[in-house]
Design a protein around this motif. Structure first.
Motif, short mmCIF file in Angstrom:
data_model
loop_
_atom_site.label_atom_id
_atom_site.label_comp_id
_atom_site.label_asym_id
_atom_site.label_seq_id
_atom_site.Cartn_x
_atom_site.Cartn_y
_atom_site.Cartn_z
N HIS A 271 46.11 39.79 36.24
CA HIS A 271 45.27 39.36 35.12
C HIS A 271 44.67 37.98 35.40
O HIS A 271 43.49 37.75 35.18
CB HIS A 271 46.12 39.34 33.85
CG HIS A 271 45.35 38.96 32.62
ND1 HIS A 271 44.55 39.84 31.94
CD2 HIS A 271 45.26 37.79 31.95
CE1 HIS A 271 44.00 39.24 30.91
NE2 HIS A 271 44.42 37.99 30.89
N ARG A 272 45.50 37.07 35.90
CA ARG A 272 45.04 35.71 36.19
C ARG A 272 43.92 35.74 37.24
O ARG A 272 43.04 34.89 37.23
CB ARG A 272 46.22 34.88 36.69
CG ARG A 272 46.03 33.40 36.55
CD ARG A 272 47.36 32.65 36.58
NE ARG A 272 47.97 32.62 37.88
CZ ARG A 272 49.21 33.02 38.13
NH1 ARG A 272 49.97 33.49 37.17
NH2 ARG A 272 49.71 32.95 39.35
N TYR A 273 43.97 36.72 38.13
CA TYR A 273 42.93 36.85 39.15
C TYR A 273 41.68 37.55 38.60
O TYR A 273 40.75 37.83 39.35
CB TYR A 273 43.48 37.64 40.35
CG TYR A 273 44.07 36.75 41.43
CD1 TYR A 273 45.35 36.22 41.29
CD2 TYR A 273 43.36 36.45 42.59
CE1 TYR A 273 45.90 35.41 42.27
CE2 TYR A 273 43.91 35.64 43.58
CZ TYR A 273 45.18 35.13 43.42
OH TYR A 273 45.72 34.33 44.40
N GLY A 274 41.66 37.86 37.31
CA GLY A 274 40.47 38.46 36.72
C GLY A 274 40.46 39.98 36.75
O GLY A 274 39.45 40.59 36.40
N PHE A 275 41.58 40.59 37.15
CA PHE A 275 41.62 42.05 37.19
C PHE A 275 41.94 42.61 35.80
O PHE A 275 42.73 42.03 35.06
CB PHE A 275 42.67 42.52 38.20
CG PHE A 275 42.23 42.34 39.64
CD1 PHE A 275 41.95 43.44 40.43
CD2 PHE A 275 42.06 41.07 40.17
CE1 PHE A 275 41.51 43.27 41.74
CE2 PHE A 275 41.62 40.89 41.48
CZ PHE A 275 41.35 41.99 42.27
N ASP A 276 41.29 43.73 35.46
CA ASP A 276 41.51 44.38 34.16
C ASP A 276 42.39 45.62 34.33
O ASP A 276 42.30 46.31 35.34
CB ASP A 276 40.17 44.82 33.56
CG ASP A 276 39.51 43.71 32.77
OD1 ASP A 276 40.18 42.71 32.46
OD2 ASP A 276 38.30 43.84 32.48
N ALA A 277 43.20 45.91 33.33
CA ALA A 277 44.06 47.09 33.38
C ALA A 277 43.23 48.37 33.27
O ALA A 277 42.18 48.39 32.62
CB ALA A 277 45.08 47.05 32.25
#
Lengths: 546, 546
Positions: free
Chosen positions: B41-47
Motif C-alpha cells: 500500500h505504501r508503495y502505491g499498490f491497490d488491492a
C-alpha cells in the motif's frame, strides 16, 4: 498456400455470476472481518480455515432452498486411471466443512469446540442482479455443547459484533425462536408428516413477503401470486391453520394483550402500572427500541419476554417437544437478561423460522431495522444480515453419534453494504503522493524522493508511464485520487527546490473559488528539496483535518 | 421383509492434497499478510480480489513446469441445455487473472496499474509430503509500465517486505537477472530455436540441484541421475556450452577476477585499494553480507555491480537483445543503489532464470540465506521465498496489444515457515480465561462473570460441556491453553468470593517446585467477587512479563 488461421482471442470476462473487487472494496471488507474476528476471539472462539474443496460425499445435501432450479454446487470428478476418481466440489457454506473437520479431528480438538471461519463460498445457481455465485461468509459455531447457554452466547456475540463493526444499538435486532416450539404447535394440530412440516416451515418463512393473509392462503388451498400464477397450498384445514398463525403472530397477539391490560390498569387508576405495561408493549417496537425510557426499563423488558413465553406455552398444549422448546427459550432469555441483553437487542420472535432443514432447536436472525430506499425508490427496512441456529445432526452423518452444535453465519456483503449505507466505513480511497517525471534521465532522483517519502511512512510512487506528456501525469494523479503531486524540473533541480501541488485544495479552488481566494490560497508551493517530507506531511495533515 | 440397507456413512476426510488450518496457523498468516499489504500500500499498490473461478479460455496455458505429469487445473463444464456450457476452472496463480482483469477493465483502471492480490490458488497436481493442491500466494504487479524503474521498484519493495515481516537484513538476498542477457548469450552461440532455448532455460534452473558439472552434462549429451536413470541432454556442443556456463557462473568468475586484481594491487603496494577490491569481492557473499565494513562500503558495492555488468557485456558479444538486457540491468542497479539498496540486499545474479516461459525481461528471486536443518538433519540454506519478473505478452492474448507488465509473487507458506524457524512469530496460542461451572443451575451467574471479563477486553468463556465432572473442566482448560480458571462454588457464592487459579504458574510449580516454593507461591487465590476483573488482569499481566 492457404493462410494459417489464428486461434481467436480469449474473451476477457469473469464467468457469469462472478465479479472482481477493487481497492477499497477489498480493504474495507478485510477491516470489517478483522473487527468481527476480534469479537469472536474475545469470546474464546478459535480460527479455522478449511480447504475450499471438499469431497461431494462429505458436503452432503444440505443446501438451502431445495425447491429452486439450478441449485447446487460446482463439482468435478478426479482424474484417475480407471475413471472412478472421487467427486470433488467447492464448499457451498462453512457449516458443512465444519462438520467434516470436527468429525475428522475430534480427538485432537477441545470439546466443546468453538471456532470461527471467514472466507468465500460458492453456489452453482442462476446468477441475477446483485446475486453472485461466489460470496463471503463469516461463521462462528460451538460444537459439542448441548446447553442452551451456547445458543445464548452466540446471540450475545452477534449483538456485540454488530455494535463493534458500527451498527448502533437500536438499529439492529437479534430475533430468537425455537424449532421445537413450532414442532409442538404442529403436534397439537396433528401434523406428524416430515414433508408436510417442511412445507409449513417454508410457507411461514414467506411471512415477510406475503403477509398474514398470504401465509393463511398458502397453508390452506393456495393463492394467486403477483404474476397471476396459482400457487398450490399445503392443504391444512382452517382449524389447523389458526394455531400456526397465532404462533407466527405471537408478537402482535402479545402486544394486543398488553394493550388490554394497560387500559384495564388505567381504569383501575393504576397509572404507573399502566405506563409500565405500555413500555413493555413497545419494548421490541423498532420505533421505540432505542428510546431510553424503554431501553433502560429492565422490568418492562422482563414483562414483555415473560408474556411472549406464556403465550407460546398456551399454544403448545400438552406437547412434550413444545414444552422443551419454550423452556429453552426461557433459559436463553434469562441468561441474556442477566448479561444485560434485553429484548431491545435480542428478542424472542416466533416468526423467525429460517429455511434450512437441518436446524433442530433455537434459531436466530439478526436484522437491521433502519430504513433505506430500495431500487424502486421505496422505503424499506434494511433486513437480515445474519442467521443461524442449533443443528444437532450434522456431525452424526460422519460418526453415527449425535453431536450438539449451534452457530451463526454473517452475510458479509450485506453487512458491508449496510455499513456503507450508514456512512460507517472510513474511506480508504486516498491515493498515493505522485512524484512526476520531468526528465526521464533523472529517474534516479525521483526514485530517491519516493524512497524518502515511503521511509517516512507516506504512501508514494513515481509516475511510471511514458512521461512525455505532463498533462497525462496529472490526469493519472487525478485518477489515483492523489492528495499531492511533486514536481522537480531542470530549473528546480538547479536551484535545489521542488514544487509541491496540493491536489485536493487545487480541485476545490478550481471548482469554487473567486480570483481573490485563488491568489490568497495557492495550492502549489516551492520549497527547498530538503523540506520535501516536512511540507508533504503538512499538506496531508491539513487535508485530514479539513 | 428384507432389512432396508442404510447408505454407508461419508468419510470425514479432506480430499487428497488438501488440508485444514487451525487457530494460530490462520491468524499468524493473516497478520503476516497484513504487514505485507501495508508495504504494498505504501508503495502505491491497490488491492484486487478477483474471483477464484475463471473460464479455462481466460486462464490459458501458462502453468509452470509443463514437463510434469498430472499438471493442470481443476476444471468443469457449466451446465446448460445443449451441453455446450463454458469450461470453468479454479485459478492456478494470481497473474493469469490479473491479465484478464486488466484487459477487461483497462478503460476504468489507471495506467500504469499497480495492484496487489492475496489468496489461495489451486493446482491439480499429484500431492506429496508438504505439497498441497491449495496454497496461498501474495502478488504485486505493475501493468502498463515499460520502464525498468517498475522492475527496480518491485525489487526494493520485496526487500522492504521481507524486513517488515521480520527477516533481518543479511538473512535474505534479492537476486536479479534479465532474460534478454541470456537470450543474447544464446544468440552468440547460434541457438535460435525456441524449444531448444526453453530446454536450456529449464536446465540452468537445475543449477542449485545438480551443480556446474550436472548442468554441463545436461546441456550436452545427458547424465545418469541419482536414481540410476539416464537423462537425455539438450545436445549442445562444448563450444556452445562454455559461454552458457560462464553466464550462469558469472558470480564466481567476477569474484575470481577481483581476487586477482586485489593481489596485483597488493603487489604494487596499494593496500587500501586491495582491501576495497576484497570487500567488493565479498559484497554478495552470504557470510559477509551483514558485516558493517562491507554493507556500508558503497564504493565496494558499486565496484562489484559494475564488474558483474562488464562481465555480462563481454559474454553477449554483438547481440542487440543481449546489449539491451545488460543496459536494463545497469539501469536497475543504478536506481536501486541511489535508493540505498546495495548488492548486499539486491544483487545481479545471472544464475537466476525462473522456470516460467512467459518472462520476457528482468527476473527476480528472493532467497533466505540463513541455514536450517532439513528432514534428513543436514544443514542447508532456507532457499527461495518469492520470485517474479517482467512479462510483456500476457495481456496481449486478450487485446492484441502488447502491454508491459512486471511483478512478484511471494510464497506465503514458505515465508511463514521461515518466520517460525527464526522465532519471528509472536505466539497467539494463549487460550481464553475459563469460568468453570460448579452448579449448573447458576449458569446465569457464570455468564454474567464472563460478560464482565469480555467487556474488560479479556478473552474469556464459560465451560459449556457437561459440568458434572470438574476434572474434565480443568482438562478442557489445559487443552485450550487457558491462562486462568475461575471457580465459584456454593460456598464462594455464599461468601461473596471467587477462586482464581493461575494455570501457567500452577503448571510450572507442579513441574519444578519444591514443597517450600509451592507454599510460598500459591497459584490459587480467593478474592472478593468484586475484584474478579482486577485480579485476573493482574495475573495475565504477570504471565506476560514472565
Amino acid at each position: 498456400m492457404a493462410k494459417q488461421k489464428k486461434a481467436p482471442r480469449p474473451k476477457a470476462e469473469t464467468p457469469k455470476g462472478f465479479r472482481d473487487y477493487f481497492a477499497a472494496e477489498v480493504t474495507e471488507r478485510a477491516e470489517m472481518l478483522q473487527k468481527i474476528a476480534g469479537v469472536y476471539h474475545r469470546y474464546g472462539f478459535d480460527a479455522l480455515e478449511s480447504s475450499a474443496v471438499e469431497t461431494v460425499e462429505a458436503l452432503g445435501k444440505f443446501l438451502p432452498d431445495v425447491d429452486r432450479p439450478n441449485e447446487g454446487v460446482f463439482a468435478w470428478q478426479e482424474d484417475d486411471d480407471d475413471g472412478r476418481g472421487d467427486w470433488l466440489a467447492l464448499r457451498y457454506d462453512l457449516t458443512a466443512p465444519l462438520a467434516r473437520v470436527y468429525a475428522q479431528h475430534r480427538n485432537d480438538l477441545p470439546t466443546p469446540y468453538r471456532r470461527y471461519a471467514m472466507g468465500p463460498v460458492w453456489r452453482n445457481e442462476k446468477p441475477g442482479p446483485g446475486r453472485y455465485r461466489q460470496f463471503y461468509q463469516c461463521d462462528a459455531d460451538t460444537v459439542g455443547a448441548a446447553s442452551v447457554a451456547a445458543d445464548a452466547e452466540i446471540c450475545s456475540m452477534l449483538s456485540d459484533t454488530l455494535e463493534e463493526v458500527g451498527i448502533p444499538r437500536g438499529d439492529y435486532i437479534v430475533r430468537v425462536n425455537n424449532r421445537k416450539v413450532l414442532n409442538g404447535v404442529l403436534e397439537t394440530i396433528g401434523l406428524e408428516d416430515d414433508e408436510l412440516r417442511a412445507s409449513v416451515l417454508r410457507t411461514i418463512d414467506k411471512f415477510d413477503k406475503v403477509g398474514e393473509t398470504g401465509v393463511r392462503e398458502l397453508l390452506g388451498k393456495g393463492r394467486l401470486d403477483a404474476s397471476g400464477a396459482y400457487i398450490d397450498g399445503v392443504g391444512l384445514s382452517d382449524a389447523q391453520i389458526q394455531p400456526v398463525l397465532e404462533f407466527v403472530n405471537a408478537f402482535a397477539a402479545v402486544q394486543g394483550k398488553l394493550a388490554l391490560e394497560a387500559s384495564r390498569a388505567l381504569e383501575e387508576g393504576a397509572t404507573d402500572r399502566a405506563q409500565q405495561l405500555d413500555r413493555a408493549r413497545y419494548a421490541v417496537s423498532p420505533e421505540f427500541r432505542d428510546t431510553p425510557e424503554i431501553a433502560n426499563d429492565e422490568e418492562a423488558k422482563k414483562i414483555w419476554t415473560t408474556r411472549v413465553l406464556d403465550h407460546l406455552q398456551d399454544l403448545i398444549g400438552n406437547s412434550t417437544v413444545g414444552f422443551e422448546g419454550v423452556k429453552e427459550l426461557r433459559q436463553i432469555s434469562e441468561l441474556l437478561l442477566a448479561q444485560g441483553y434485553g429484548p431491545n437487542r435480542i428478542m424472542i420472535d416466533p416468526s423467525v423460522v429460517r429455511g434450512l432443514g437441518y436446524y433442530t432447536g433455537p434459531v436466530f436472525e439478526a436484522e437491521l431495522t433502519f430504513e433505506i430506499f430500495d431500487e424502486k425508490g421505496r422505503k424499506r427496512q434494511f433486513g437480515s444480515v445474519a442467521g443461524g441456529g442449533r443443528y444437532d445432526d450434522l456431525v452424526k452423518r460422519f460418526t453415527g453419534q449425535e453431536v450438539p452444535a449451534t452457530g451463526v453465519s454473517i452475510g458479509v456483503d450485506r453487512l458491508l453494504a449496510a455499513l456503507r449505507e450508514k456512512g460507517r466505513i472510513q474511506s480508504h480511497a486516498t491515493g498515493p503522493v505522485v512524484v512526476t517525471v520531468m526528465d526521464r534521465d533523472r529517474m534516479v532522483d525521483y526514485q530517491a524522493m519516493v524512497a524518502e517519502l515511503r521511509n517516512a511512512g507516506i504512501r508514494a510512487e513515481v509516475y511510471l508511464g511514458n512521461p512525455k506528456n505532463f498533462g497525462n501525469q496529472l490526469k493519472y494523479a487525478d485518477k489515483r485520487q492523489s492528495p499531492v503531486a511533486v514536481i522537480e524540473g531542470g530549473d528546480e533541480k538547479a536551484n535545489g527546490v521542488v514544487q509541491i501541488k496540493d491536489l485536493v485544495l487545487g480541485a476545490r479552488i478550481a471548482k469554487n473559488a473567486t480570483l481573490e481566494e485563488w491568489k490568497e490560497r495557492p495550492s502549489q508551493f516551492e520549497v527547498p528539496r530538503s523540506d520535501l517530507i516536512a511540507k508533504v506531511r503538512e499538506i496531508l495533515e491539513g487535508q485530514a483535518d479539513a
